[in-house]
Design an enzyme around this catalytic site. Structure first.
Site, PDB file in Angstrom:
ATOM      1  N   LYS A   1     -38.331 -37.684 -67.801  1.00  0.00           N
ATOM      2  CA  LYS A   1     -38.362 -38.878 -67.923  1.00  0.00           C
ATOM      3  C   LYS A   1     -38.537 -39.712 -66.402  1.00  0.00           C
ATOM      4  CE  LYS A   1     -37.324 -39.329 -72.323  1.00  0.00           C
ATOM      5  NZ  LYS A   1     -38.359 -39.941 -73.317  1.00  0.00           N
TER       6      LYS A   1
ATOM      7  N   GLU B   1     -34.153 -48.696 -73.457  1.00  0.00           N
ATOM      8  CA  GLU B   1     -33.280 -48.269 -74.662  1.00  0.00           C
ATOM      9  C   GLU B   1     -33.177 -46.530 -74.252  1.00  0.00           C
ATOM     10  OE1 GLU B   1     -36.638 -48.346 -74.430  1.00  0.00           O
ATOM     11  OE2 GLU B   1     -36.994 -46.250 -75.017  1.00  0.00           O
TER      12      GLU B   1
ATOM     13  N   SER C   1     -38.883 -29.878 -71.275  1.00  0.00           N
ATOM     14  CA  SER C   1     -38.847 -31.033 -70.794  1.00  0.00           C
ATOM     15  C   SER C   1     -37.396 -31.656 -70.113  1.00  0.00           C
ATOM     16  CB  SER C   1     -39.283 -31.919 -71.910  1.00  0.00           C
ATOM     17  OG  SER C   1     -38.210 -31.939 -73.208  1.00  0.00           O
TER      18      SER C   1
END
Lengths: 265, 409
Positions: free
Chosen positions: B86, B108, B375
């Site tokens: 991210k 969010e 990830s």
């Protein structure tokens, strides 16, 4: 295409009044009372109705409307009920202009042609899909043509922060009325937005945010709007009187009468 | 009209209230200009390398594949600052927000990984920060909630519905519509209205670009498959983008929850239908009348009833194969990677790993090189997984025993 909205706005102009349009969520809190609420609104002086099709995930509604949609869905009402309710209202009021507010996912899922056809057959004049902005209107299945083919007007949203060319597009494609909103009154002028739309010969401009009191209607008249839509107060009355049908209808009737009486200019 | 094409085939678009269109146009314009601005790119690369720790390694598993002819590589986005991929794209979006003169960021978050990434970039670049998180996710991701608050973010639990990512998205979109003048909405995945899916992909594609170079260096050839989990789809599109025009299979792994034939899963591509939600035409989990359903997954980051529009397109075109892993399979992979390689993966990434292990174990003789995008790291999940494993009777006095879980052994 039906002319109910045009005829109503013209008649009101002659009487020197602006249109008072209550927004109610279909089947809130349930089918039968929702029908009575619609009747109470019209019998108390509403010039038109904006009917909201309940959606599980509305991204643009205030918290009261959001709760009203939850109540309607919780009542178990489904697509057939919503259209049947619209049809009943239309049967009772053949000349009343009626718009349907629906989020894009509902027609996208059951098919735009299918949804628009059912809307038209149940008596809707114009459709407002809040999450299809004017730049998306002719993409995909060509939502604009699809509505026109089914004899329905497209209601569009004109925010005061929209640029001139967007307002021009909105004026070109909107039919029935245009929802004018102002996201930031300090930064943008509602009056100027309405004047710009008028200069493009748009459909009637209707103020659609923060219309709760008689003072708000007076302000809307000053800003040049030809109508107002109100949603919060009615949803509040329903929420606060869930076990008292009589009081719900009484309070809504009184509210509509008070508000309508302020629409003369 | 938009400058860039907002569609991927028939999917995508900009299905938002008119009020948001000026903000999205402004963002698109800033993005296009930034992409042509060498100083922007330079600043971004510097942050990616010196602050976030790129490039991340490509690690060959030593023990998991013993007894098979497979080689399994992990792209170690778990080692990126913040603990997940991210961070790649919040650095990009943060610089864009600065460029646009915004002083407030909202976001969010599901698992809290994007929330943490947003909080860290806001702390670094000096933005006010508000994170919307489903109340249920706040409960199951407490460590991340504290991390966000520690870095100065305001975390708002959203109690609507089941209190997961879907409700957090609705709340963030509403805030954006009301405050876009000074606020940038930092969407955390390759979903939402144009230009977000494109922007997020462009800032995440570095994952696949690095894999491409690293695997050539290690093996002298491209892998036999690339595998990534998909919730909204940002780590997957970041991995796949470089390989879309190469002739190798790409697998997107959806959360099959308690099973794809139960009603407890998040298989948006496996079971969803076309619709317009969260600003885009894509696939949704919904009723046949268009009301959005709640999704389900043990992993908060994959618990979302819609998906980025490019994935809907890649499924329809057949270029990417979308498959799934159940809760049990993901939990088993979570434990196995910890036990055999000393790496605790995020529950989200564990889905991708679980599918890779299934491919390997179903054909142990097959010579193949697989790359899994790991990830994120699983530190955020340990308390939650510990409780779940206890409930499933996997926690013994002498360690964790997953033999009772239902997975390919």
């Amino acid at each position: 295409m039906t002319l109910r909205f045009e005829n109503t706005f013209n008649a009101l102009k002659d009487k020197k009044e602006i249109a008072f349009i209550p927004f109610i969520t279909l089947c809130d809190p349930a089918y039968n009372l929702s029908l009575k609420i619609a009747e109470a609104c019209v019998n108390s002086g509403a010039d038109a109705l904006a009917l909201g099709y309940p959606f599980s995930d509305p991204c643009a509604d205030n918290e009261y409307v959001l709760l009203s949609e939850k109540r309607a869905l919780k009542s178990g009402a489904k697509l057939n009920d919503f259209f049947s309710l619209i049809h009943e209202i239309r049967e009772t009021y053949p000349l009343l202009p009626i718009s349907l507010n629906v989020y894009a996912n509902i027609p996208a899922t059951i098919g735009f042609d299918n949804f628009f056809e059912r809307s038209q057959k149940s008596g809707i004049d114009s459709l407002f899909i809040p999450d299809i902005p004017v730049n998306m209107l002719k993409t995909g299945e060509n939502f604009y043509n699809c509505a026109v083919n089914h004899d329905l007007g497209n209601i569009l949203l004109a925010p005061a922060n929209a640029c001139d060319s967007t307002l021009n597009e909105i004026a070109k494609y909107a039919k029935g009325y245009i929802n004018v909103i102002n996201p930031d009154k300090k930064a943008f002028s509602t009056k100027m937005t309405i004047e710009t739309l008028n200069s493009y010969n748009s459909s009637a401009t209707v103020l659609a945010t923060e219309i709760e009191s008689v003072e708000d209607i007076k302000m809307a008249i000053k800003e040049g709007a030809l109508g107002v839509i109100t949603s919060v107060k009615i949803a509040k009355i329903i929420k606060d009187n869930l076990n008292n049908e009589e009081k719900t209808l009484q309070e809504i009737s009184k509210y509509i009468k008070d508000m309508k009486s302020a629409t003369a200019f | 009209m938009t400058v860039l094409n907002p569609f991927f085939g028939k999917y995508g678009g900009q299905f938002v209230p008119e009020i948001l269109v000026p903000a999205l146009n402004e963002l698109e314009q800033a993005f296009i200009e930034a992409m042509h601005d060498k100083s922007f790119k330079k600043e971004l690369v510097l942050l990616l390398n010196k602050y976030a720790g790129r490039p991340t390694p490509l690690t060959l598993c030593k023990n998991l594949t013993l007894g098979t002819n497979s080689k399994l590589y992990l792209k170690r986005e778990d080692l990126l600052h913040g603990g997940a991929h991210k961070t790649n794209q919040v650095l990009g979006q943060g610089l864009l927000a600065k460029r646009m003169g915004k002083n407030r960021i909202i976001a969010e978050t599901g698992a809290g990984q994007h929330g943490v990434a947003t909080a860290l970039i806001c702390s670094l670049l000096g933005f006010k920060c508000r994170i919307y998180m489903g109340a249920h996710d706040v409960e199951r991701q407490m460590p991340n909630v504290f991390r966000m608050r520690l870095m100065g973010a305001e975390v708002v639990p959203v109690t609507e519905g089941l209190g997961t990512l879907k409700e957090a998205c609705n709340a963030a979109l509403k805030d954006y519509a009301e405050n876009f003048e000074n606020t940038h909405y930092m969407i955390g995945t390759a979903a939402g209205p144009h230009p977000f899916p494109t922007i997020v992909r462009e800032f995440q594609k570095i994952i696949g670009e690095e894999i491409y170079d690293q695997i050539l260096e290690e093996e002298g050839r491209l892998p036999d498959a690339c595998i990534a989990c998909v919730g909204g789809g940002s780590n997957a599109i970041g991995m796949f983008n470089r390989f879309l025009n190469e002739d190798i299979p790409l697998f997107g792994v959806e959360p099959y929850g308690l099973g794809i034939d139960t009603n407890k899963h998040g298989a948006t591509l496996g079971k969803g239908t076309d619709g317009i939600f969260f600003g885009a035409y894509s696939k949704n989990l919904q009723t046949d009348e268009g009301q959005i359903n709640e999704s389900y997954s043990v992993s908060a980051g994959l618990d979302f009833p819609s998906i980025g529009p490019q994935h809907a397109y890649l499924k329809e075109s057949g270029r990417v194969k979308y498959v799934g892993a159940t809760d049990d399979e993901a939990l088993a992979a979570f434990v196995e990677l910890s036990q055999k390689e000393g790496i605790i993966p995020a529950l989200e990434s564990s889905h991708a790993l679980a599918y890779a292990l299934r491919l390997i174990r179903e054909k142990p003789q097959k010579e193949q090189i697989l790359v899994v995008n790991l990830s994120g790291r699983g530190d955020k999940d340990i308390f939650n997984v510990s409780n779940i494993l206890k409930e499933k009777g996997c926690v013994k006095t002498d360690g964790i025993d997953i033999s009772s879980l239902n997975y390919t052994k």
